[in-house]
Design a protein around this motif. Structure first.
Motif, PDB file in Angstrom:
ATOM      1  N   TYR A  28       0.829  -1.203   0.000  1.00 10.67           N
ATOM      2  CA  TYR A  28       0.000   0.000   0.000  1.00 10.67           C
ATOM      3  C   TYR A  28       0.867   1.258   0.000  1.00 10.67           C
ATOM      4  N   MET A  29       1.976   1.238   0.733  1.00  9.52           N
ATOM      5  CA  MET A  29       2.865   2.400   0.745  1.00  9.52           C
ATOM      6  C   MET A  29       3.434   2.661  -0.646  1.00  9.52           C
ATOM      7  N   ALA A  30       3.751   1.597  -1.388  1.00  2.00           N
ATOM      8  CA  ALA A  30       4.243   1.760  -2.760  1.00  2.00           C
ATOM      9  C   ALA A  30       3.157   2.352  -3.653  1.00  2.00           C
ATOM     10  N   TYR A  31       1.929   1.890  -3.461  1.00  2.00           N
ATOM     11  CA  TYR A  31       0.809   2.442  -4.216  1.00  2.00           C
ATOM     12  C   TYR A  31       0.606   3.918  -3.877  1.00  2.00           C
ATOM     13  N   TYR A  32       0.686   4.235  -2.585  1.00  5.32           N
ATOM     14  CA  TYR A  32       0.516   5.619  -2.139  1.00  5.32           C
ATOM     15  C   TYR A  32       1.643   6.498  -2.709  1.00  5.32           C
ATOM     16  N   HIS A  33       2.857   5.970  -2.736  1.00  7.09           N
ATOM     17  CA  HIS A  33       3.985   6.726  -3.275  1.00  7.09           C
ATOM     18  C   HIS A  33       3.793   7.001  -4.759  1.00  7.09           C
ATOM     19  N   ALA A  34       3.263   6.006  -5.483  1.00  7.59           N
ATOM     20  CA  ALA A  34       3.032   6.198  -6.912  1.00  7.59           C
ATOM     21  C   ALA A  34       2.000   7.289  -7.174  1.00  7.59           C
ATOM     22  N   ALA A  35       1.049   7.442  -6.251  1.00  6.66           N
ATOM     23  CA  ALA A  35      -0.008   8.433  -6.434  1.00  6.66           C
ATOM     24  C   ALA A  35       0.353   9.801  -5.894  1.00  6.66           C
ATOM     25  N   SER A  36       1.171   9.847  -4.831  1.00  6.51           N
ATOM     26  CA  SER A  36       1.424  11.129  -4.170  1.00  6.51           C
ATOM     27  C   SER A  36       2.891  11.531  -4.137  1.00  6.51           C
ATOM     28  N   GLY A  37       3.794  10.584  -4.402  1.00  7.43           N
ATOM     29  CA  GLY A  37       5.217  10.880  -4.327  1.00  7.43           C
ATOM     30  C   GLY A  37       5.784  10.817  -2.928  1.00  7.43           C
ATOM     31  N   SER A  38       4.992  10.384  -1.956  1.00  8.20           N
ATOM     32  CA  SER A  38       5.435  10.317  -0.567  1.00  8.20           C
ATOM     33  C   SER A  38       5.325   8.888  -0.065  1.00  8.20           C
ATOM     34  N   TRP A  39       6.380   8.414   0.615  1.00  6.20           N
ATOM     35  CA  TRP A  39       6.341   7.076   1.216  1.00  6.20           C
ATOM     36  C   TRP A  39       5.611   7.168   2.559  1.00  6.20           C
ATOM     37  N   SER A  40       4.323   7.117   2.492  1.00  7.18           N
ATOM     38  CA  SER A  40       3.496   7.248   3.680  1.00  7.18           C
ATOM     39  C   SER A  40       2.206   6.464   3.449  1.00  7.18           C
ATOM     40  N   MET A  41       1.250   6.634   4.349  1.00  6.50           N
ATOM     41  CA  MET A  41      -0.035   5.974   4.181  1.00  6.50           C
ATOM     42  C   MET A  41      -1.205   6.940   4.310  1.00  6.50           C
ATOM     43  N   THR A  42      -0.934   8.173   4.745  1.00  2.24           N
ATOM     44  CA  THR A  42      -1.996   9.158   4.888  1.00  2.24           C
ATOM     45  C   THR A  42      -1.393  10.550   4.826  1.00  2.24           C
ATOM     46  N   PRO A  43      -2.108  11.520   4.287  1.00  2.00           N
ATOM     47  CA  PRO A  43      -1.592  12.887   4.246  1.00  2.00           C
ATOM     48  C   PRO A  43      -2.037  13.737   5.428  1.00  2.00           C
ATOM     49  N   ILE A  44      -2.738  13.167   6.405  1.00  2.00           N
ATOM     50  CA  ILE A  44      -3.325  14.001   7.465  1.00  2.00           C
ATOM     51  C   ILE A  44      -2.877  13.579   8.861  1.00  2.00           C
ATOM     52  N   GLY A  45      -1.830  12.777   8.977  1.00  2.00           N
ATOM     53  CA  GLY A  45      -1.381  12.363  10.303  1.00  2.00           C
ATOM     54  C   GLY A  45      -0.967  13.536  11.165  1.00  2.00           C
TER      55      GLY A  45
END
Length: 375
Positions: free
Chosen positions: A86-103
């Motif tokens: 999921y982190m790889a998928y998130y990175h592909a979409a947002s450019g950030s190695w994370s899981m949420t943008p609102i932590g």
């Protein structure tokens, strides 16, 4: 989330049985890791469930330490697979190695209600995050997280930091300098989960959001949006009133019931009384610790009744395991050399001891290796 959590913990307990063959325990640990790993993309609090699961497998995963380590390693690898995917998928979409943008945003809302910017050190480029309202007159956490008038909306992050990273840095700095205030609000919010009634508390999210209403709720401008599609929402008043009466009277589990279940699981898991020798002691402690984590960690960000739902599923099971362990007589199994035989008139004839059969030492060694059982 609840289905995955329940299934994953059942697999953890099942795979740690000492009488299970090593291959069976290894396979079950992999399945448990995959199931619990899927928790994390569903709800981030799932990442912390891996800790009690690993400790449980390490302490109960067989008599041979090398087998325990292999089982734990397999569990961790399987757990990491869906998380990293999921982190790889998130990175592909947002450019950030994370899981949420609102932590960072969520953590900022938690500290905004008690931060005292006049008493602690705050960098000049983050002073604009200090709330305008004085202590004692602060708004709800939701206001600081989502309201357009929140200080976070006027904040310009320092160079080299994203907006969310700056919010997280501010919150971390506040927690480090006001640890007692932070612990106080977290423990108070956790305790609200054990309150007798689902009552609204001051400065918390309105519980009415998740209660049945006798009229159609009106949030935002979605009624106008529906009207654009020719849809006019309506309410079955008799059914709505019945559901609301049920929900506000007996349609929930009182907090003290959950507290008793949690304490029963803890006492049984710690091995008080008869539970000391019960095989259910370790499972009771695993489910109790997991339930405690699910009740405590959401309070780090914000109290909400809906955050209690996963713990609501775990605490009764923890209590049932604890009570069973506490009332377990643990009568030792006795073996007879021979089975009683019946005479022609139905009476039971005395048993006779048979001579011990010869046992191949090599076969015993293979059995002990497969089942981690002492020879």
């Amino acid at each position: 989330f609840q289905v995955l959590l329940f299934t994953g913990l059942v697999l953890v307990v099942d795979g740690a049985g000492r009488r299970r063959p090593f291959r069976r325990r290894l396979l079950t640990a992999v399945l448990a890791g995959l199931v619990l790993g899927l928790l994390v993309p569903v709800r981030l609090i799932g990442q912390f469930i891996a800790v009690p699961a690993v400790v449980y497998l390490l302490l109960t995963g067989g008599r041979l330490w090398r087998h325990r380590l292999v089982v734990v390693g397999a569990f961790i690898a399987a757990f990491a697979l869906p998380v990293l995917s999921y982190m790889a998928y998130y990175h592909a979409a947002s450019g950030s190695w994370s899981m949420t943008p609102i932590g960072g945003r969520m953590l900022y809302g938690r500290v905004a209600v008690f931060v005292d910017c006049d008493r602690i050190e705050i960098p000049a480029d983050q002073r604009d995050l200090c709330p305008d309202e004085p202590l004692g007159r602060r708004l709800k956490i939701d206001n600081y997280v989502w309201n357009g008038e929140s200080p976070l909306n006027r904040h310009t992050p320092p160079p080299g930091m994203s907006h969310d990273e700056s919010l997280r840095a501010f919150a971390t700095r506040v927690i480090r300098q006001q640890p007692l205030d932070f612990m106080r609000v977290v423990l108070v919010d956790m305790g609200k989960n054990l309150w007798p009634a689902k009552a609204p508390f001051e400065c918390d999210v309105d519980v009415g959001r998740w209660q049945f209403q006798p009229v159609y709720p009106r949030f935002g401008n979605y009624l106008e949006v529906l009207a654009g599609f020719g849809v006019e929402p309506s309410v079955d008043a008799s059914l709505a009133n019945w559901l609301r009466d049920y929900q506000l009277s007996v349609g929930y589990t009182p907090g003290p019931v959950l507290l008793v279940a949690l304490l029963a699981g803890l006492v049984g898991g710690l091995g008080v009384g008869r539970a000391r020798r019960s095989p259910l002691r370790a499972p009771a402690l695993l489910w109790t610790v997991t339930a405690g984590i699910l009740a405590l960690l959401p309070a780090v960000y914000e109290f909400s009744w809906r955050y209690m739902l996963p713990a609501l599923v775990m605490m009764p099971v923890a209590g049932a395991l604890g009570v069973t362990a506490l009332t377990d007589r643990n009568r030792p199994m006795t073996a007879t050399a021979g089975q009683p035989s019946q005479t022609t008139d139905g009476a039971v004839a005395p048993t006779t001891r048979s001579a011990p059969a010869s046992v191949d030492d090599a076969a015993v060694a293979r059995f002990a290796e497969a089942y981690d059982h002492p020879r």
